[in-house]
Design an enzyme around this catalytic site. Structure first.
Site, short mmCIF file in Angstrom:
data_model
loop_
_atom_site.label_atom_id
_atom_site.label_comp_id
_atom_site.label_asym_id
_atom_site.label_seq_id
_atom_site.Cartn_x
_atom_site.Cartn_y
_atom_site.Cartn_z
N LYS A 194 0.85 -1.14 0.19
CA LYS A 194 0.01 -0.52 0.58
C LYS A 194 0.88 0.76 -0.13
O LYS A 194 1.40 1.22 1.15
CB LYS A 194 -0.55 0.34 1.20
CG LYS A 194 -2.16 1.17 1.26
CD LYS A 194 -2.79 1.41 2.32
CE LYS A 194 -1.60 2.87 2.58
NZ LYS A 194 -1.76 3.54 2.71
N GLU A 269 10.31 0.59 10.27
CA GLU A 269 11.16 1.74 9.81
C GLU A 269 10.16 3.62 10.25
O GLU A 269 9.85 3.96 9.20
CB GLU A 269 11.65 1.97 8.78
CG GLU A 269 13.35 2.78 8.83
CD GLU A 269 13.20 3.79 7.88
OE1 GLU A 269 13.55 4.60 8.95
OE2 GLU A 269 13.74 3.46 7.17
N CYS A 303 13.89 10.42 6.58
CA CYS A 303 13.94 9.91 8.39
C CYS A 303 15.03 10.30 8.45
O CYS A 303 15.01 10.42 9.76
CB CYS A 303 13.30 8.27 8.17
SG CYS A 303 14.20 7.40 7.17
N GLU A 403 10.33 15.15 15.12
CA GLU A 403 10.69 15.12 14.03
C GLU A 403 10.22 16.17 13.81
O GLU A 403 8.54 15.91 13.28
CB GLU A 403 10.49 13.94 13.41
CG GLU A 403 11.06 13.84 11.58
CD GLU A 403 10.87 11.88 11.62
OE1 GLU A 403 9.65 11.66 11.76
OE2 GLU A 403 11.68 11.38 10.97
#
Ligand code: ADP
Ligand code: MG
Length: 503
Positions: A194, A269, A303, A403
């Site tokens: 997906k 992750e 990331c 983040e």
């Protein structure tokens, strides 16, 4: 730098997209969602809808999982490892042959500069397949001397974990999708993939290439749709043996909870807040551009972006001036505009999030050294933010802890002191995905590398680039497990120990 594509091709792609929604790829066929629903795909450079994709949901995921199960137990299980490798390499070749079209789509859909789409995303994807194809013929168990050697003979087998649900984010849509399916295919698994709702298009194109490469029907199924519907249906499905997820830490946590039903294997992750440490003896001619592009590359939507910059006080001014000069000089624009070095953020949500963080930083006493604002006007109708450097930041501020996933760098100073003190600052984070260290003193570099809690540490190494051969993943709240390298492909296997009694 002119983007080397002909207008006809881009026009052709746009016309194609305008004419009909993109479909789901299930059991080797392109089909609409069972509900008939579609969703809008937005160009982040303009904020305008330019395509529609099928809104897959629970019923479609169920069909995809069934198809993946049939392929796993049937035709795919009969494809011998060298043939699996051959199919994967064929797919890599097809990706390169369609590289131009894929890069155009990726750049339109995600907003990344065309050159980045071409080299980092499309060629990166082909390399993922070629690297992992090598593992198809090399995954193996071991013979083990049992505790009572005369009485038993023992060995292990590595078997495919089964049907894998792969859920990918929007920041590098194509290479992420391929990086998920490549090790899974090498290990003999089948897949329900997906893509993110923000960026579904290149994954659909991947379905076409998978069909053309000759994989048995159902080996890879691709269901576009939303996280809360299609994504959640994958994670909750009892027929899915493993979920491999890349995305935010918040979503990772909810996936972990939802996977408990059948105790799926889960690889995560997740986010990062990666430190970049510049010692006074560093080669600044290399460290400065690397620090800048490590946070401004792909508009910081990476990331492993180096979002916390720690610079020794003796070179702080020089480094900050260099990084700021690069930030101010970057050509920001639509991914497909000639010469663009940094594109827009992916969505309105992301734009608001990033601007919100910049405001919060200013509110907590940080100084906006450079940038800090949205870019608007002719050609900037979408979600553009200036490359931004915040100075006067310190541990405890939201901008330093959380983040941001945007082109926002927090710069901090350190003085003479021991490696432990530097490591302590670098480790002052809930995340532990990556770190960069710049020094000519390899013993300093290595001592710090050993103390930093991160899955990937680079000494004098550039940016956040991903190598399919090198394990990637997080300590702490940056994730579970590793992707890439031997560890990455072995994560798609189950170990079975077989023992034979000799008496
Ligand atoms: P963002 O918040 O920036 O959209 P996410 O981590 O939520 O990032 O999204 C990454 C991927 O996870 C996307 O494909 C998204 O559709 C999917 N996703 C989001 N929420 C869920 C969920 N609850 N279950 C499964 N997948 C999800
Ligand atoms: Mg989300």
């Amino acid at each position: 730098m002119n983007a080397p594509f002909s207008a006809t091709t881009l026009d052709g792609i746009r016309a194609d997209l305008a004419a009909a929604p993109r479909l789901l790829f299930i059991d080797g066929k392109f089909v609409p969602a069972a509900s008939g629903e579609t969703f809008e795909v937005i160009d982040p450079a303009t904020g305008q809808v330019f395509a529609h994709a099928a809104a897959g949901d629970r019923a479609d995921i169920d069909l995809a999982v069934q198809a993946a199960r049939r392929a796993l137990d049937g035709p795919w299980s009969k494809v011998i490892p060298s043939q699996r490798a051959r199919l994967m390499i064929k797919l890599a070749d097809l990706i390169e042959q369609h590289g131009e079209e894929l890069a155009l789509l990726e750049s339109l859909d995600n907003g990344m500069p065309f050159m980045m789409a071409k080299f980092a995303a499309v060629l990166g994807a082909a390399e993922q397949l070629r690297y992992n194809a090598g593992w198809a013929t090399k995954l193996t168990g071991e013979t083990i001397d049992p505790s009572w050697p005369g009485e038993y003979h023992s060995f292990t087998l590595r078997e495919p974990v089964g049907v894998v649900g792969s859920i990918v984010p929007w920041n590098f849509p194509f290479v992420m999708a391929v990086a998920k399916i490549a090790p899974a295919l090498a290990a003999g698994c089948t897949i329900v993939l997906k893509p993110a709702e923000q960026t579904p298009l290149t994954a659909v194109k991947l379905g076409e290439l998978i069909a053309a490469a000759g994989f048995p029907d159902g080996t890879v199924n691709i269901v576009t749709g939303f996280g809360k519907t299609a994504g959640a249906a994958i994670v909750e499905h009892p027929g899915v043996d493993k979920v491999s997820f890349t995305g935010s830490t918040v979503t990772g946590r909810s996936i972990l909870r939802a996977a408990t039903g059948n105790l799926k294997r889960v690889t995560l992750e997740l986010g990062g807040k990666s430190p970049v440490v510049v010692f006074p003896d560093a080669d600044l001619a290399k460290a400065i551009p690397s620090a800048a592009m490590g946070i401004f590359g792909n508009a910081g939507q990476v990331c492993a972006a180096g979002s916390r910059l720690f610079v020794h006080e003796r070179v702080y001014d020089e480094v900050l001036e260099g990084v700021s000069r690069m930030a101010a000089g970057l050509k920001v624009g639509a991914g497909l505009a000639p010469g663009t070095q940094m594109g827009p953020l992916v969505s309105q949500t992301q734009l608001e999030r990033v601007l919100g963080y910049i405001d919060s930083g200013a509110g907590e006493g940080a100084t906006v050294g450079i940038g800090g604002a949205r870019i608007e006007g002719e050609g900037y109708g979408g979600y553009f933010v200036q490359p931004t450097v915040l100075t006067g930041t310190a541990a405890g501020m939201k901008v330093v802890e959380e983040e941001i996933f945007g082109p926002v760098l927090c710069a901090m100073k350190f003085g003479d002191g021991d490696i432990d003190a530097i490591a302590k600052s670098a480790n002052e984070s809930d995340y532990g995905l990556a770190a960069s260290i710049w020094t000519r003193d390899m013993s300093d570099g290595l001592r710090l590398a050993k103390r930093i809690k991160a899955g990937t540490v680079r000494i004098n190494g550039g940016g956040a680039g991903v190598d399919p051969a090198i394990p990637l993943g997080g300590f702490k709240q940056s994730g579970w497990g590793r992707e890439n390298g031997r560890a990455g492909v072995e994560a798609y296997t189950e170990i079975k120990a077989v023992t034979i009694g000799l008496n």
